[in-house]
Design an enzyme around this catalytic site. Structure first.
Site, PDB file in Angstrom:
ATOM      1  NE  ARG A  60       0.341  10.705  55.025  1.00  0.00           N
ATOM      2  CZ  ARG A  60       1.020  10.992  53.966  1.00  0.00           C
ATOM      3  NH1 ARG A  60       1.310  10.057  53.106  1.00  0.00           N
ATOM      4  NH2 ARG A  60       1.427  12.221  53.740  1.00  0.00           N
ATOM      5  CG  ASP A  92      -5.748   4.700  52.453  1.00  0.00           C
ATOM      6  OD1 ASP A  92      -5.016   5.628  52.877  1.00  0.00           O
ATOM      7  OD2 ASP A  92      -5.499   4.077  51.410  1.00  0.00           O
ATOM      8  N   GLY A  93      -5.409   6.195  55.727  1.00  0.00           N
ATOM      9  CA  GLY A  93      -4.335   6.139  56.729  1.00  0.00           C
ATOM     10  C   GLY A  93      -3.111   5.375  56.277  1.00  0.00           C
ATOM     11  NE  ARG A 143       7.583  11.939  60.431  1.00  0.00           N
ATOM     12  CZ  ARG A 143       6.733  12.731  59.774  1.00  0.00           C
ATOM     13  NH1 ARG A 143       7.059  13.227  58.590  1.00  0.00           N
ATOM     14  NH2 ARG A 143       5.557  13.010  60.275  1.00  0.00           N
ATOM     15  NE  ARG A 150       3.013  17.515  62.550  1.00  0.00           N
ATOM     16  CZ  ARG A 150       3.394  16.890  61.467  1.00  0.00           C
ATOM     17  NH1 ARG A 150       3.486  17.538  60.327  1.00  0.00           N
ATOM     18  NH2 ARG A 150       3.678  15.603  61.476  1.00  0.00           N
ATOM     19  CG  ASP A 215       0.059  21.021  57.643  1.00  0.00           C
ATOM     20  OD1 ASP A 215      -0.067  22.068  56.990  1.00  0.00           O
ATOM     21  OD2 ASP A 215      -0.002  19.894  57.126  1.00  0.00           O
ATOM     22  CG  ASN A 216       3.778  19.662  55.780  1.00  0.00           C
ATOM     23  OD1 ASN A 216       3.326  18.834  56.563  1.00  0.00           O
ATOM     24  ND2 ASN A 216       3.387  19.731  54.520  1.00  0.00           N
ATOM     25  CG  ASP A 225       5.202  16.057  57.002  1.00  0.00           C
ATOM     26  OD1 ASP A 225       5.609  15.007  57.533  1.00  0.00           O
ATOM     27  OD2 ASP A 225       4.099  16.553  57.256  1.00  0.00           O
TER      28      ASP A 225
HETATM   29  P1  AMP Z   1       0.680  16.093  54.143  1.00  0.00           P
HETATM   30  O1  AMP Z   1       0.269  16.589  52.813  1.00  0.00           O
HETATM   31  O2  AMP Z   1       1.430  14.818  54.082  1.00  0.00           O
HETATM   32  O3  AMP Z   1       1.364  17.119  54.977  1.00  0.00           O
HETATM   33  O4  AMP Z   1      -0.680  15.702  54.884  1.00  0.00           O
HETATM   34  C1  AMP Z   1      -1.711  16.623  55.129  1.00  0.00           C
HETATM   35  C2  AMP Z   1      -2.785  15.989  55.982  1.00  0.00           C
HETATM   36  O5  AMP Z   1      -3.436  14.930  55.288  1.00  0.00           O
HETATM   37  C3  AMP Z   1      -2.289  15.370  57.283  1.00  0.00           C
HETATM   38  O6  AMP Z   1      -3.231  15.633  58.278  1.00  0.00           O
HETATM   39  C4  AMP Z   1      -2.228  13.900  56.954  1.00  0.00           C
HETATM   40  O7  AMP Z   1      -2.290  13.098  58.102  1.00  0.00           O
HETATM   41  C5  AMP Z   1      -3.416  13.722  56.036  1.00  0.00           C
HETATM   42  N1  AMP Z   1      -3.279  12.555  55.157  1.00  0.00           N
HETATM   43  C6  AMP Z   1      -2.444  12.423  54.113  1.00  0.00           C
HETATM   44  N2  AMP Z   1      -2.565  11.224  53.526  1.00  0.00           N
HETATM   45  C7  AMP Z   1      -3.527  10.565  54.228  1.00  0.00           C
HETATM   46  C8  AMP Z   1      -4.119   9.256  54.114  1.00  0.00           C
HETATM   47  N3  AMP Z   1      -3.734   8.398  53.182  1.00  0.00           N
HETATM   48  N4  AMP Z   1      -5.082   8.934  55.001  1.00  0.00           N
HETATM   49  C9  AMP Z   1      -5.469   9.794  55.956  1.00  0.00           C
HETATM   50  N5  AMP Z   1      -4.953  11.027  56.114  1.00  0.00           N
HETATM   51  C10 AMP Z   1      -3.981  11.413  55.258  1.00  0.00           C
HETATM   52 MG    MG Z   2       2.347  16.970  56.667  1.00  0.00          MG
END
Ligand code: AMP
Ligand code: MG
Length: 436
Positions: A60, A92-93, A143, A150, A215-216, A225
């Protein structure tokens, strides 16, 4: 446009006045691609709560490009919540307004506290609803980061056995972030050092990241993040706020250990580049404990008003944490109170005996302590109130006020008393959510 970060815009050499407009909002919503931008979504992998996922990536988020700021530093500009990418999987990104404002607030709070962090350049609403457990107003965060490389970026190529690409990534990372280091072991050492320093800073201010997946964790050493993150109020070493962290893996007091775990995953990715030399990588990892302890002690001395160093200082600092935990004291207020003669029983006597061996005058010491012990942190109830006003009533006033308060966390200001303490009800059972 909800908010344009004028200070950061200026740092980037951008015209904040011109961007705080409809045309600016179109850029920050991802509707207009600025001239010269080459948008891309980045691949990465990662361990999520200890489980390896070979492909995550910017699901996203979209990198607009890079800028050289007024200090000559290269910074990434990224949209978060602008829609689907090649890595969106089933998502949904998009992003909801609450989490976007939360990231804005917490990032700026960290910046105000002097902690390395990605920052928010802008927050905009999209006028669309996004669908989570319920329909929520959509938003996009812009951002700014030293980079978005990462631990998980290295894991992506390592897991695929793409050693040449891994080498390219490592060489690029060295050039971009650690130009002084010698080779890949040097890179590992530099990242270990940066993370030891960063996590010590988190611990000093009571920050819980909440989702320290690999990844964070940014290779640059910036906090990145902001999801279910929050500040400790009443001190408990094993505080967890995140609703998804059921096992307490990412509890406050676990963070140094988890950082080392993540760094070990990073070291593993570099093995193909160092001829599989496990011993040399292990030797680097073994430095983490001492490095972290040194950074932690240095910061704790400052918080306690100590300028000289004595062998028992770390012990003294740990004693205060113990006193707080036993007494159910507020972490931030306790430290701020030290310079104001707060009574802390037996521990207070130990501390005063230690201070008697310091040279500084009481006034000098008090001023120095006030420069490292904040009055204002992002209080959970204040963050929630600001987010609720924005998402439920389209009232962005509380969010704007909180941004202003958090920009100067060390200076006490009349009228801001409500921001200096925990919720009246103590926030019992407070939970934070990822909001993805
Ligand atoms: P995060 O928990 O924010 O570190 O995200 C973990 C993974 O989930 C990353 O690859 C994000 O890009 C993906 N992600 C989180 N929310 C969405 C979303 N609404 N649509 C698509 N990918 C998402
Ligand atoms: Mg993340």
């Amino acid at each position: 446009m909800v908010r344009l970060n004028r200070g950061l815009a200026a740092e980037l050499g951008l015209d904040g006045e011109a961007l705080d407009s409809e045309a600016g909002a179109a850029i920050f919503a991802g509707n207009t691609v600025p001239e010269g931008a080459m948008v891309l979504a980045q691949a990465y992998a990662g361990h999520q709560f200890g489980h390896f996922v070979p492909q995550l990536g910017d699901g996203r988020a979209l990198l607009l490009g890079e800028m050289i700021d007024v200090h000559g530093q290269r910074r990434d500009i990224q949209l978060k919540g602008s829609g689907r990418t090649a890595f969106s999987r089933g998502g949904d990104g998009k992003a909801a307004l609450g989490p976007v404002l939360r990231e804005y607030l917490l990032g700026e709070a960290m910046h105000g506290l002097g902690v390395p962090t990605t920052r928010a350049l802008a927050a905009v609403t999209t006028g669309e609803m996004v669908y989570r457990e319920q329909p929520l107003p959509g938003a996009v965060l812009t951002r700014v980061a030293a980079s978005h490389i990462r631990v998980g970026t290295f894991q992506f190529f390592a897991a695929r056995g793409e050693t040449e690409k891994l080498r390219q990534l490592a060489d690029y990372t060295i050039r971009r972030h650690y130009p002084g280091v010698q080779g890949y072991v040097g890179l590992l050492g530099a990242v270990i050092d940066a993370q030891a320093s960063l996590i010590a800073r988190w611990m000093h201010i009571g920050f819980i990241h909440g989702v320290m997946n690999t990844d964070n964790m940014a290779i640059s050493g910036e906090t990145i993040d902001y999801g279910p993150c929050a500040f400790v109020d009443q001190y408990r070493a094993l505080t967890v706020f995140s609703s998804i962290d059921r096992g307490g893996r990412y509890a406050y007091g676990q963070q140094p250990e988890i950082a080392l775990w993540n760094l070990t995953r990073f070291a593993e990715t570099l093995l193909p580049l160092v001829g599989g030399d496990v011993e040399v990588a292990t030797a680097e990892l073994q430095r983490f404990g001492d490095l972290y302890e040194r950074y932690w002690e240095r910061g704790m001395r400052a918080k306690l008003g100590l300028v000289t160093e004595e062998a028992g200082d770390a012990e003294l600092a740990r004693g205060l944490l113990q006193t707080m935990e036993t007494g159910g004291l507020d972490y931030t207020q306790t430290f701020r109170g030290l310079a104001r003669g707060v009574e802390l029983g037996a521990w207070g006597e130990r501390w005063r005996a230690r201070l008697a061996r310091e040279g500084a005058t009481v006034e000098m010491r008090g001023e120095a302590m006030d420069r490292v012990n904040p009055v204002y942190i992002a209080r959970n109830h204040q963050v929630e109130a600001a987010l609720a006003a924005a998402t439920e009533r389209e009232d962005f006033g509380p969010f704007a006020t909180l941004c202003d308060v958090l920009a100067e966390p060390f200076t006490e200001r009349p009228g801001r008393e409500g921001y200096a303490g925990p919720a009246a009800d103590g926030n019992v059972g407070y939970k934070t959510f990822c909001g993805t």
